[in-house]
Design a protein around this motif. Structure first.
Motif, mmCIF file in Angstrom:
data_model
loop_
_atom_site.group_PDB
_atom_site.id
_atom_site.type_symbol
_atom_site.label_atom_id
_atom_site.label_comp_id
_atom_site.label_asym_id
_atom_site.label_seq_id
_atom_site.Cartn_x
_atom_site.Cartn_y
_atom_site.Cartn_z
ATOM 1 N N LYS A 55 0.828 -1.208 0.000
ATOM 2 C CA LYS A 55 0.000 0.000 0.000
ATOM 3 C C LYS A 55 0.861 1.255 0.000
ATOM 4 O O LYS A 55 0.465 2.286 -0.551
ATOM 5 N N ASN A 56 2.029 1.178 0.629
ATOM 6 C CA ASN A 56 2.866 2.363 0.760
ATOM 7 C C ASN A 56 3.541 2.761 -0.542
ATOM 8 O O ASN A 56 4.175 3.822 -0.610
ATOM 9 N N VAL A 57 3.395 1.931 -1.573
ATOM 10 C CA VAL A 57 3.900 2.312 -2.893
ATOM 11 C C VAL A 57 3.156 3.549 -3.401
ATOM 12 O O VAL A 57 3.628 4.255 -4.296
ATOM 13 N N LEU A 58 2.008 3.846 -2.800
ATOM 14 C CA LEU A 58 1.257 5.037 -3.182
ATOM 15 C C LEU A 58 2.054 6.321 -2.973
ATOM 16 O O LEU A 58 1.684 7.366 -3.516
ATOM 17 N N VAL A 59 3.133 6.269 -2.209
ATOM 18 C CA VAL A 59 3.926 7.486 -2.000
ATOM 19 C C VAL A 59 4.526 8.003 -3.302
ATOM 20 O O VAL A 59 4.892 9.179 -3.399
ATOM 21 N N VAL A 60 4.636 7.148 -4.317
ATOM 22 C CA VAL A 60 5.201 7.592 -5.595
ATOM 23 C C VAL A 60 4.132 8.127 -6.533
ATOM 24 O O VAL A 60 4.462 8.581 -7.630
ATOM 25 N N ALA A 61 2.857 8.085 -6.123
ATOM 26 C CA ALA A 61 1.770 8.444 -7.041
ATOM 27 C C ALA A 61 1.863 9.895 -7.498
ATOM 28 O O ALA A 61 1.808 10.186 -8.701
ATOM 29 N N ALA A 62 1.982 10.830 -6.558
ATOM 30 C CA ALA A 62 2.022 12.252 -6.937
ATOM 31 C C ALA A 62 3.267 12.595 -7.756
ATOM 32 O O ALA A 62 3.148 13.260 -8.799
ATOM 33 N N PRO A 63 4.475 12.162 -7.356
ATOM 34 C CA PRO A 63 5.637 12.444 -8.198
ATOM 35 C C PRO A 63 5.535 11.825 -9.585
ATOM 36 O O PRO A 63 5.965 12.428 -10.578
ATOM 37 N N ALA A 64 4.972 10.617 -9.665
ATOM 38 C CA ALA A 64 4.822 9.978 -10.977
ATOM 39 C C ALA A 64 3.841 10.757 -11.842
ATOM 40 O O ALA A 64 4.069 10.952 -13.043
ATOM 41 N N ALA A 65 2.750 11.222 -11.243
ATOM 42 C CA ALA A 65 1.761 11.982 -12.006
ATOM 43 C C ALA A 65 2.325 13.304 -12.500
ATOM 44 O O ALA A 65 1.931 13.807 -13.558
ATOM 45 N N ALA A 66 3.275 13.860 -11.735
ATOM 46 C CA ALA A 66 3.876 15.130 -12.126
ATOM 47 C C ALA A 66 5.100 14.954 -13.022
ATOM 48 O O ALA A 66 5.701 15.950 -13.441
ATOM 49 N N GLY A 67 5.482 13.716 -13.294
ATOM 50 C CA GLY A 67 6.641 13.474 -14.127
ATOM 51 C C GLY A 67 7.959 13.805 -13.459
ATOM 52 O O GLY A 67 8.945 14.118 -14.137
ATOM 53 N N LEU A 69 9.601 11.702 -11.179
ATOM 54 C CA LEU A 69 9.952 10.483 -10.447
ATOM 55 C C LEU A 69 11.412 10.086 -10.650
ATOM 56 O O LEU A 69 12.063 9.604 -9.715
ATOM 57 N N PHE A 70 11.941 10.280 -11.844
ATOM 58 C CA PHE A 70 13.253 9.718 -12.179
ATOM 59 C C PHE A 70 14.367 10.758 -12.032
ATOM 60 O O PHE A 70 14.836 11.350 -13.005
ATOM 61 N N SER A 71 14.732 10.980 -10.805
ATOM 62 C CA SER A 71 15.901 11.787 -10.473
ATOM 63 C C SER A 71 16.470 11.238 -9.177
ATOM 64 O O SER A 71 15.735 10.642 -8.367
ATOM 65 N N THR A 72 17.761 11.407 -8.965
ATOM 66 C CA THR A 72 18.392 10.840 -7.771
ATOM 67 C C THR A 72 17.769 11.393 -6.501
ATOM 68 O O THR A 72 17.460 10.643 -5.566
ATOM 69 N N HIS A 73 17.557 12.702 -6.475
ATOM 70 C CA HIS A 73 16.966 13.321 -5.281
ATOM 71 C C HIS A 73 15.567 12.768 -5.017
ATOM 72 O O HIS A 73 15.225 12.434 -3.867
ATOM 73 N N ALA A 74 14.758 12.663 -6.077
ATOM 74 C CA ALA A 74 13.392 12.176 -5.902
ATOM 75 C C ALA A 74 13.383 10.731 -5.422
ATOM 76 O O ALA A 74 12.621 10.374 -4.501
ATOM 77 N N LEU A 75 14.214 9.886 -6.002
ATOM 78 C CA LEU A 75 14.236 8.479 -5.621
ATOM 79 C C LEU A 75 14.694 8.293 -4.173
ATOM 80 O O LEU A 75 14.140 7.475 -3.428
#
Length: 330
Positions: A55-67, A69-75
């Motif tokens: 369920k906690n995978v939802l933490v990536v939902a907002a960053p993924a929706a905003a495009g 997600l794929f940066s070292t700081h974000a990860l």
């Protein structure tokens, strides 16, 4: 005919003593043996519900929706937030199982939980849960941002209130559990400073309510006429009402997603295909597929439905691909 002479007091005493020697004394049910450190740690891990961590995978939902997600700081930030939210959820599970230990022992399946089975002492569950509840928000304030720490503190406070009393209040219990899912989806955006759109909040919130009410409906169907239900509210809700809630929630979630997909936001479409609009098909199919299990009353464990149903997993992969292409505007 001669009658047998009554026993004298001395004879009665000898008879009672002989009976005590032949009959072993009745003893209460033996307590489970004290578990070693290894067994205790395994019990604590089981109580933390590793299967629920999906369920906690939802933490990536907002960053993924905003495009974003794929940066070292974000990860790094998202991995940290995932771990902190998992710790907060584990704290709530530990406290909840400690409080419900007696009731869980009367449940056909929950009696095997480590706290109810005696593998994890109640005091230890309270102690570890309390420590995690304090340390996780403190670590968030130090390692992420005050907003994330505030959200985690609010999550723990709300969930502990749920364990103590709110889970016994009609409708409020559904709202609290749904809000917990929504907080998971929000925390990733807060960690990276991403604004949360209204469509994101509507779709996520009502999608969560759909799964929560479907879970309650399945529990009500499976426990109908059986003793040992630990959710007292299952006797207050009717199956028809819970069916109405998950059907309503599914409809609003689909509507919110479709409105997002049809809204270009003033940005002209430049991709190869209209992925935003096409992703509606996969999203609706996923809702309809999950509704099959909800209607059967077999959606009591949402993570099992999501992870074990191959058709639903395939639809999910297709939706993720389309959603990613839409965000990337490819």
């Amino acid at each position: 005919m001669t009658e047998t002479a009554p026993f004298t007091d001395a004879a009665r005493t000898r008879q009672a003593a002989l009976h005590e020697q032949r009959t072993p004394p009745r003893r209460s049910a033996p307590r489970p043996p004290k578990a070693g450190l290894g067994a205790l740690l395994k019990g604590l891990l089981r109580t933390a519900r590793p299967k629920q961590w999906v369920k906690n995978v939802l933490v990536v939902a907002a960053p993924a929706a905003a495009g974003r997600l794929f940066s070292t700081h974000a990860l790094v930030q998202l991995a940290l937030v995932f771990a902190l939210f998992t710790a907060c959820a584990a704290a709530v599970y530990l406290v909840n199982d400690a409080r419900d230990a007696e009731a869980d022992r009367a449940h056909p399946t929950k009696r095997h939980r480590p706290v109810a089975a005696g593998q994890v002492p109640v005091r230890v569950a309270y102690a570890v849960g309390g420590a995690l509840a304090v340390l996780a928000p403190a670590a968030a304030a130090w390692l992420t941002s005050p907003a994330v720490a505030a959200l985690l503190t609010a999550y723990i406070g709300m969930q502990l209130a749920y364990c103590v009393s709110l889970k016994h209040v009609l409708v409020v219990d559904l709202a609290v559990v749904t809000t917990g899912f929504l907080m998971r989806a929000m925390v990733g955006g807060l960690a990276l400073g991403i604004p949360l759109s209204r469509w994101f909040l509507i779709t996520t919130g009502f999608g969560a309510l759909f799964m929560v009410s479907a879970k309650r409906y399945s529990e009500a169907v499976q426990m109908a006429g059986k003793a040992g239900a630990t959710r007292a509210l299952l006797t207050e809700y009717t199956a028809g009402y819970l069916r109405f809630v998950w059907q309503l929630a599914a409809g609003v979630a689909v509507l919110g997603y479709c409105l997002w997909a049809m809204e270009e936001g003033g940005v002209p479409h430049t991709g190869v295909l209209p992925w935003r609009q096409l992703s509606m098909v996969a999203f609706i199919l996923a809702i309809l597929r999950y509704a099959v299990f909800a209607d059967r009353g077999t959606a009591g464990e949402p993570e099992d439905v999501v992870l074990r149903d191959r058709a639903l997993a395939l639809i999910g992969v297709v939706w993720l691909a389309m959603y990613g292409l839409a965000v990337a505007n490819w």
